[in-house]
Motif scaffolding. Structure first.
Motif, PDB file in Angstrom:
ATOM      1  N   TRP A   1       5.940  18.048  -9.544  1.00  0.00           N
ATOM      2  CA  TRP A   1       4.872  17.398  -8.785  1.00  0.00           C
ATOM      3  C   TRP A   1       3.872  16.749  -9.499  1.00  0.00           C
ATOM      4  O   TRP A   1       3.506  15.412  -9.295  1.00  0.00           O
ATOM      5  N   GLU A   2       3.411  17.216 -10.751  1.00  0.00           N
ATOM      6  CA  GLU A   2       2.528  16.859 -11.459  1.00  0.00           C
ATOM      7  C   GLU A   2       2.753  15.302 -12.089  1.00  0.00           C
ATOM      8  O   GLU A   2       2.194  14.426 -12.202  1.00  0.00           O
ATOM      9  N   ASN A   3       4.055  15.289 -12.642  1.00  0.00           N
ATOM     10  CA  ASN A   3       4.635  14.147 -13.249  1.00  0.00           C
ATOM     11  C   ASN A   3       4.708  13.138 -12.164  1.00  0.00           C
ATOM     12  O   ASN A   3       4.579  11.952 -12.243  1.00  0.00           O
ATOM     13  N   SER A   4       5.199  13.610 -11.021  1.00  0.00           N
ATOM     14  CA  SER A   4       5.416  12.414  -9.853  1.00  0.00           C
ATOM     15  C   SER A   4       4.053  11.766  -9.339  1.00  0.00           C
ATOM     16  O   SER A   4       3.974  10.788  -9.068  1.00  0.00           O
ATOM     17  N   THR A   5       3.254  12.767  -9.234  1.00  0.00           N
ATOM     18  CA  THR A   5       1.600  12.239  -8.918  1.00  0.00           C
ATOM     19  C   THR A   5       1.149  11.373 -10.032  1.00  0.00           C
ATOM     20  O   THR A   5       0.577  10.378  -9.778  1.00  0.00           O
ATOM     21  N   SER A   6       1.501  11.664 -11.140  1.00  0.00           N
ATOM     22  CA  SER A   6       0.899  10.766 -12.480  1.00  0.00           C
ATOM     23  C   SER A   6       1.670   9.495 -12.227  1.00  0.00           C
ATOM     24  O   SER A   6       0.911   8.492 -12.366  1.00  0.00           O
ATOM     25  N   CYS A   7       2.972   9.225 -12.051  1.00  0.00           N
ATOM     26  CA  CYS A   7       3.532   8.153 -11.853  1.00  0.00           C
ATOM     27  C   CYS A   7       3.118   7.408 -10.647  1.00  0.00           C
ATOM     28  O   CYS A   7       3.025   5.892 -10.472  1.00  0.00           O
ATOM     29  N   ALA A   8       2.954   8.172  -9.390  1.00  0.00           N
ATOM     30  CA  ALA A   8       2.493   7.287  -8.207  1.00  0.00           C
ATOM     31  C   ALA A   8       1.127   6.756  -8.376  1.00  0.00           C
ATOM     32  O   ALA A   8       0.875   5.640  -7.837  1.00  0.00           O
ATOM     33  N   VAL A   9       0.216   7.498  -9.041  1.00  0.00           N
ATOM     34  CA  VAL A   9      -1.418   6.871  -9.330  1.00  0.00           C
ATOM     35  C   VAL A   9      -1.275   5.663 -10.107  1.00  0.00           C
ATOM     36  O   VAL A   9      -1.773   4.745  -9.958  1.00  0.00           O
ATOM     37  N   ALA A  10      -0.564   5.726 -11.298  1.00  0.00           N
ATOM     38  CA  ALA A  10      -0.303   4.625 -12.247  1.00  0.00           C
ATOM     39  C   ALA A  10       0.034   3.310 -11.577  1.00  0.00           C
ATOM     40  O   ALA A  10      -0.129   2.255 -11.585  1.00  0.00           O
ATOM     41  N   SER A  11       1.177   3.458 -10.520  1.00  0.00           N
ATOM     42  CA  SER A  11       1.857   2.529  -9.905  1.00  0.00           C
ATOM     43  C   SER A  11       0.632   1.829  -8.986  1.00  0.00           C
ATOM     44  O   SER A  11       0.713   0.752  -8.779  1.00  0.00           O
ATOM     45  N   LEU A  12      -0.079   2.933  -8.214  1.00  0.00           N
ATOM     46  CA  LEU A  12      -1.115   2.419  -7.409  1.00  0.00           C
ATOM     47  C   LEU A  12      -2.189   1.517  -7.963  1.00  0.00           C
ATOM     48  O   LEU A  12      -2.621   0.746  -7.474  1.00  0.00           O
TER      49      LEU A  12
ATOM     50  N   ARG B   1       0.886  -1.098   0.013  1.00  0.00           N
ATOM     51  CA  ARG B   1       0.039   0.074   0.064  1.00  0.00           C
ATOM     52  C   ARG B   1       1.017   1.349   0.037  1.00  0.00           C
ATOM     53  O   ARG B   1       0.392   2.299   0.503  1.00  0.00           O
ATOM     54  N   THR B   2       2.043   0.939  -0.399  1.00  0.00           N
ATOM     55  CA  THR B   2       3.105   2.274  -0.483  1.00  0.00           C
ATOM     56  C   THR B   2       3.312   2.786   0.987  1.00  0.00           C
ATOM     57  O   THR B   2       3.872   3.968   1.174  1.00  0.00           O
ATOM     58  N   GLU B   3       3.014   1.823   2.008  1.00  0.00           N
ATOM     59  CA  GLU B   3       3.581   2.495   3.575  1.00  0.00           C
ATOM     60  C   GLU B   3       4.833   2.002   3.773  1.00  0.00           C
ATOM     61  O   GLU B   3       5.368   1.105   3.184  1.00  0.00           O
ATOM     62  N   VAL B   4       5.457   2.973   4.368  1.00  0.00           N
ATOM     63  CA  VAL B   4       6.917   2.905   4.729  1.00  0.00           C
ATOM     64  C   VAL B   4       6.988   1.663   5.962  1.00  0.00           C
ATOM     65  O   VAL B   4       6.729   1.897   7.112  1.00  0.00           O
ATOM     66  N   LEU B   5       7.882   0.660   5.686  1.00  0.00           N
ATOM     67  CA  LEU B   5       7.892  -0.427   6.711  1.00  0.00           C
ATOM     68  C   LEU B   5       9.136  -0.091   7.590  1.00  0.00           C
ATOM     69  O   LEU B   5       9.439  -0.571   8.730  1.00  0.00           O
ATOM     70  N   ALA B   6      10.388   0.382   6.679  1.00  0.00           N
ATOM     71  CA  ALA B   6      11.663   0.932   7.436  1.00  0.00           C
ATOM     72  C   ALA B   6      12.227   1.572   6.526  1.00  0.00           C
ATOM     73  O   ALA B   6      12.125   1.683   5.268  1.00  0.00           O
ATOM     74  N   TRP B   7      13.510   2.313   6.987  1.00  0.00           N
ATOM     75  CA  TRP B   7      14.245   3.121   6.258  1.00  0.00           C
ATOM     76  C   TRP B   7      15.522   3.514   6.872  1.00  0.00           C
ATOM     77  O   TRP B   7      15.681   3.349   8.130  1.00  0.00           O
ATOM     78  N   ASN B   8      16.645   3.492   6.173  1.00  0.00           N
ATOM     79  CA  ASN B   8      17.873   3.919   6.939  1.00  0.00           C
ATOM     80  C   ASN B   8      17.886   5.326   7.097  1.00  0.00           C
ATOM     81  O   ASN B   8      17.077   6.174   6.694  1.00  0.00           O
ATOM     82  N   PRO B   9      18.903   5.783   7.996  1.00  0.00           N
ATOM     83  CA  PRO B   9      18.901   7.386   8.276  1.00  0.00           C
ATOM     84  C   PRO B   9      18.814   8.335   6.878  1.00  0.00           C
ATOM     85  O   PRO B   9      18.204   9.291   6.913  1.00  0.00           O
ATOM     86  N   LEU B  10      19.623   7.672   6.041  1.00  0.00           N
ATOM     87  CA  LEU B  10      19.661   8.688   4.688  1.00  0.00           C
ATOM     88  C   LEU B  10      18.329   8.761   3.993  1.00  0.00           C
ATOM     89  O   LEU B  10      17.939   9.701   3.091  1.00  0.00           O
ATOM     90  N   GLY B  11      17.411   7.540   4.053  1.00  0.00           N
ATOM     91  CA  GLY B  11      16.276   7.252   3.533  1.00  0.00           C
ATOM     92  C   GLY B  11      15.255   8.458   3.975  1.00  0.00           C
ATOM     93  O   GLY B  11      14.247   9.101   3.383  1.00  0.00           O
ATOM     94  N   HIS B  12      15.287   8.291   5.422  1.00  0.00           N
ATOM     95  CA  HIS B  12      14.446   8.970   6.197  1.00  0.00           C
ATOM     96  C   HIS B  12      14.962  10.630   6.078  1.00  0.00           C
ATOM     97  O   HIS B  12      14.010  11.404   5.707  1.00  0.00           O
ATOM     98  N   ARG B  13      16.232  11.207   6.059  1.00  0.00           N
ATOM     99  CA  ARG B  13      16.516  12.207   5.962  1.00  0.00           C
ATOM    100  C   ARG B  13      16.128  12.960   4.476  1.00  0.00           C
ATOM    101  O   ARG B  13      15.718  13.988   4.335  1.00  0.00           O
TER     102      ARG B  13
END
Length: 279
Positions: free
Chosen positions: A177-188, A128-140
């Motif tokens: 942002w518009e391009n990023s949202t299009s990609c996100a919805v297509a993957s969802l 569901r694209t929920e974050v299960l874990a990240w390393n410190p760099l991924g979080h930052r």
């Protein structure tokens, strides 16, 4: 639960793909004025080799017994991409009688240990694209304004799609942002096709459609594509603009989990920005 639960998703998808095809491009003689663009039902049925009555029932959600061969014929006639073809086959599968709620996902200890050893940003996400874990760099890199321990609490987990539409801090990270949202919805959309019985995934779609007009508009267009790799242009509040390369890996023991890894070209300004972020 939104459109996902109405039983008409298959018909909606077929209509959007029928609407984007031009009869002239397919060598079909067109007679008379058309009220809407694209192929007529009878034209698509003829191309796919099925009866107009059968196709109409399928598009209107009155038939749930489409064979693999019929779905494949429709996919060819509609000139679907590989991702769209797989999505169409998933939509045509019989659904479970009752939706289900899966237990909260967790990242394996070995996966956490792996991303902790990496010197590039890394994030583990569930279906569901929920974050299960990240390393410190991924979080930052993606959510430095959030508690770094947030993925450890299932009731407070960040969700990358929700953040993209509803979290202004995360939204500002994407200058395109518009391009990023299009990609996100297509993957969802692909995730929804694979997990149509999942209640929480349906709830995510419904909640986003209620709270974000942009999401609702994109969702209604039925974009379908896996955007699992490629450059991502970011505007980070601490280190400025940078371009990172995303690679998405499927975890063998957890096929619904994805490992997102972000890297930058050697000796590039973006690599220097990541190193500064890590420092």
């Amino acid at each position: 639960m939104g459109r996902m639960e109405t039983g008409t998703t298959l018909g909606e998808f077929l209509r959007t793909r029928r609407g984007r095809l031009s009869p002239e491009d397919l060598g079909i003689a067109s007679y008379g004025a058309r009220r809407v663009p694209g192929l007529r039902r009878e034209e698509l049925a003829r191309l796919a080799g099925v009866s107009v009555t059968y196709y109409t029932r399928l598009e209107q959600g009155q038939s749930h017994q489409a064979s693999e061969s019929v779905i494949e014929a429709l996919a060819r006639a509609l000139e679907l991409s590989d991702d769209e073809r797989g999505y169409l086959h998933n939509l045509a599968r019989p659904r479970r009688a009752h939706p289900r709620t899966a237990a909260p996902a967790t990242a394996r200890h070995g996966t956490r240990q792996l991303i902790g050893s990496l010197n590039v940003p890394a994030v583990v996400v569930g279906m569901r694209t929920e974050v299960l874990a990240w390393n410190p760099l991924g979080h930052r890199l993606l959510a430095g304004h959030l508690d770094p321990d947030a993925p450890d609490r299932s009731d407070r987990r960040p969700n990358l799609t929700r953040m993209l539409f509803l979290d202004p801090h995360h939204r500002d990270l994407y200058p395109r942002w518009e391009n990023s949202t299009s990609c996100a919805v297509a993957s969802l959309r692909l995730a929804v096709g694979r997990h149509r019985e999942d209640i929480e995934l349906a709830a995510l779609v419904g909640d986003l459609a209620m709270k974000s007009e942009e999401f609702a508009t994109l969702w209604a267009a039925h974009p379908v594509a896996e955007h699992a790799s490629g450059p991502r242009h970011l505007r980070h509040p601490e280190v400025g603009e940078l371009t990172v390369e995303l690679e998405t890996l499927v975890l063998a023991d957890e096929p619904d989990h994805r490992l997102l890894v972000y890297s930058a070209a050697d000796e590039s300004p973006s690599q220097a920005a990541l190193q500064l972020l890590g420092a």
